[in-house]
Design a protein around this motif. Structure first.
Motif, PDB file in Angstrom:
ATOM      1  N   LYS A  30       0.828  -1.212   0.000  1.00 54.20           N
ATOM      2  CA  LYS A  30       0.000   0.000   0.000  1.00 54.20           C
ATOM      3  C   LYS A  30       0.858   1.256   0.000  1.00 54.20           C
ATOM      4  O   LYS A  30       0.534   2.236  -0.668  1.00 54.20           O
ATOM      5  N   LYS A  34       0.850   4.140  -2.925  1.00 55.85           N
ATOM      6  CA  LYS A  34       0.643   5.561  -2.640  1.00 55.85           C
ATOM      7  C   LYS A  34       1.792   6.399  -3.171  1.00 55.85           C
ATOM      8  O   LYS A  34       1.578   7.480  -3.708  1.00 55.85           O
ATOM      9  N   LYS A  38       1.492   9.471  -5.849  1.00 51.74           N
ATOM     10  CA  LYS A  38       2.005  10.814  -5.582  1.00 51.74           C
ATOM     11  C   LYS A  38       2.934  11.263  -6.695  1.00 51.74           C
ATOM     12  O   LYS A  38       2.927  12.429  -7.095  1.00 51.74           O
TER      13      LYS A  38
END
Length: 62
Positions: A30, A34, A38
């Motif tokens: 995870k 992420k 980003k």
């Protein structure tokens, strides 16, 4: 390797992890996901800034 082959190999590796490590593996995946999102967002914003300020950047370059 194809996408499906990679997924199959990942599943094989994950299947060999002890149960008490699976939560940590999930949290790590995870975090990686992420970070990539980003990076994509940052690239989009940078592209937008460059398009909006093209004239100014060209003048600065001269």
């Amino acid at each position: 390797m194809t996408r499906q082959e990679i997924k199959t190999e990942i599943k094989k590796v994950i299947d060999n992890f002890p149960d008490n490590m699976l939560e940590e593996v999930l949290q790590y995946l995870k975090q990686v996901q992420k970070a990539k999102l980003k990076d994509v967002e940052t690239s989009i914003y940078l592209g937008q800034i460059l398009r909006e300020d093209k004239e100014l950047l060209e003048k600065l370059a001269q």
